[in-house]
Design a protein around this motif. Sequence first.
Motif, PDB file in Angstrom:
ATOM      1  N   LEU A 191       2.784   4.693  -1.530  1.00 54.32           N
ATOM      2  CA  LEU A 191       3.276   3.434  -1.065  1.00 54.32           C
ATOM      3  C   LEU A 191       3.556   2.721  -2.202  1.00 54.32           C
ATOM      4  O   LEU A 191       4.301   1.545  -2.265  1.00 54.32           O
ATOM      5  CB  LEU A 191       1.976   3.154  -0.342  1.00 54.32           C
ATOM      6  N   THR A 192       2.891   2.576  -3.328  1.00 55.67           N
ATOM      7  CA  THR A 192       3.228   1.613  -4.615  1.00 55.67           C
ATOM      8  C   THR A 192       4.420   2.022  -4.437  1.00 55.67           C
ATOM      9  O   THR A 192       5.079   1.284  -5.390  1.00 55.67           O
ATOM     10  CB  THR A 192       1.947   2.433  -5.830  1.00 55.67           C
ATOM     11  N   ILE A 230       0.331  -4.141 -12.980  1.00 59.40           N
ATOM     12  CA  ILE A 230      -0.798  -4.898 -12.494  1.00 59.40           C
ATOM     13  C   ILE A 230      -0.525  -4.349 -10.829  1.00 59.40           C
ATOM     14  O   ILE A 230      -2.103  -4.196 -10.449  1.00 59.40           O
ATOM     15  CB  ILE A 230      -0.205  -6.172 -12.091  1.00 59.40           C
ATOM     16  N   VAL A 231       0.489  -4.475 -10.092  1.00 57.88           N
ATOM     17  CA  VAL A 231       0.452  -4.029  -9.076  1.00 57.88           C
ATOM     18  C   VAL A 231      -0.205  -2.838  -9.154  1.00 57.88           C
ATOM     19  O   VAL A 231      -1.346  -2.548  -7.401  1.00 57.88           O
ATOM     20  CB  VAL A 231       1.211  -4.560  -7.395  1.00 57.88           C
ATOM     21  N   GLY A 232      -0.124  -2.360  -8.985  1.00 61.51           N
ATOM     22  CA  GLY A 232      -0.595  -0.204  -9.498  1.00 61.51           C
ATOM     23  C   GLY A 232      -1.828  -0.221  -9.460  1.00 61.51           C
ATOM     24  O   GLY A 232      -2.750   0.185  -9.480  1.00 61.51           O
ATOM     25  N   GLY A 233      -2.642  -1.067 -10.757  1.00 55.56           N
ATOM     26  CA  GLY A 233      -3.360  -1.438 -10.852  1.00 55.56           C
ATOM     27  C   GLY A 233      -4.716  -1.953  -9.552  1.00 55.56           C
ATOM     28  O   GLY A 233      -5.683  -1.120  -9.741  1.00 55.56           O
ATOM     29  N   LEU A 234      -4.129  -2.748  -9.168  1.00 57.54           N
ATOM     30  CA  LEU A 234      -4.926  -3.111  -8.956  1.00 57.54           C
ATOM     31  C   LEU A 234      -5.140  -2.336  -7.370  1.00 57.54           C
ATOM     32  O   LEU A 234      -6.044  -2.359  -6.944  1.00 57.54           O
ATOM     33  CB  LEU A 234      -4.032  -4.464  -8.066  1.00 57.54           C
ATOM     34  N   VAL A 235      -3.991  -2.128  -7.034  1.00 61.91           N
ATOM     35  CA  VAL A 235      -3.800  -0.422  -5.508  1.00 61.91           C
ATOM     36  C   VAL A 235      -5.265   0.444  -6.213  1.00 61.91           C
ATOM     37  O   VAL A 235      -5.617   1.136  -5.407  1.00 61.91           O
ATOM     38  CB  VAL A 235      -2.567   0.070  -5.486  1.00 61.91           C
ATOM     39  N   GLY A 236      -5.151   0.923  -7.457  1.00 63.02           N
ATOM     40  CA  GLY A 236      -5.678   1.960  -8.206  1.00 63.02           C
ATOM     41  C   GLY A 236      -7.072   1.365  -7.693  1.00 63.02           C
ATOM     42  O   GLY A 236      -8.115   2.495  -7.297  1.00 63.02           O
ATOM     43  N   PRO A 254      -2.185   7.602  -9.913  1.00 55.95           N
ATOM     44  CA  PRO A 254      -0.910   7.187  -9.132  1.00 55.95           C
ATOM     45  C   PRO A 254      -0.671   6.496  -8.723  1.00 55.95           C
ATOM     46  O   PRO A 254       1.009   6.108  -9.045  1.00 55.95           O
ATOM     47  CB  PRO A 254      -1.059   8.471  -7.978  1.00 55.95           C
ATOM     48  N   PRO A 255      -0.692   4.940  -8.527  1.00 51.82           N
ATOM     49  CA  PRO A 255      -0.428   3.882  -8.325  1.00 51.82           C
ATOM     50  C   PRO A 255       0.267   3.343  -9.898  1.00 51.82           C
ATOM     51  O   PRO A 255       1.183   2.117  -9.363  1.00 51.82           O
ATOM     52  CB  PRO A 255      -1.181   3.216  -7.933  1.00 51.82           C
ATOM     53  N   GLY A 307     -14.011   0.402 -10.180  1.00 48.49           N
ATOM     54  CA  GLY A 307     -13.793   0.666  -8.603  1.00 48.49           C
ATOM     55  C   GLY A 307     -15.412   1.329  -7.820  1.00 48.49           C
ATOM     56  O   GLY A 307     -15.637   0.901  -6.699  1.00 48.49           O
ATOM     57  N   VAL A 308     -15.271   2.577  -8.146  1.00 47.89           N
ATOM     58  CA  VAL A 308     -16.075   3.142  -7.845  1.00 47.89           C
ATOM     59  C   VAL A 308     -17.765   2.923  -8.057  1.00 47.89           C
ATOM     60  O   VAL A 308     -18.461   2.094  -6.981  1.00 47.89           O
ATOM     61  CB  VAL A 308     -16.646   4.663  -8.727  1.00 47.89           C
ATOM     62  N   VAL A 309     -17.801   2.122  -9.196  1.00 48.26           N
ATOM     63  CA  VAL A 309     -19.510   1.246  -8.998  1.00 48.26           C
ATOM     64  C   VAL A 309     -19.240   0.240  -8.150  1.00 48.26           C
ATOM     65  O   VAL A 309     -20.291   0.129  -7.325  1.00 48.26           O
ATOM     66  CB  VAL A 309     -19.620   0.440 -10.394  1.00 48.26           C
TER      67      VAL A 309
END
Length: 146
Positions: free
Chosen positions: A30-31, A50-56, A79-80, A123-125
């Motif tokens: 999708l990214t 930035i968008v890739g970082g937010l998706v990640g 990957p994003p 993100g996992v936290v």
Amino acid sequence: MEARIRRVLLGAGEHGPRTFLVLILTAGALTIGGYALDLVGVDGMVIVPIVGGLVGFGVATAVGYLRGGVVTAVLGAYPPLVGPLIEGTVRRTDGTVPERLAVIDPEYFAFLGVIAFQTGIAGVVVGYLARTGVEFVRRSGTPVRP
């Protein structure tokens, strides 16, 4: 102690590797598709997409919520982040695709790996804390009022 470390790194959820693989590949696709279709633009020099970082971060949060491990979250955040770089390199018109991919600096992939590591951990936290909060509210038996 060894079982606890393994659970943190690899996860303890009821979801198998197939669920996480589908999540990771979907986010990456999708990214890349968003950048390829110009739904998300990149202007000028970009250090971290930035968008890739937010998706990640979203993928890593979902992995944490599903009780996946840190390794899966970091692999999901990568990957994003790399997608826009690959898409932009393939889109260029000079040379064949392997020649275009050969000019990418390997240090940049490593840099994005460090960003993916940080994004995956955060993100996992967040996902784990969200899941813990949801389970706490469910166990408390107190109805949530709007």
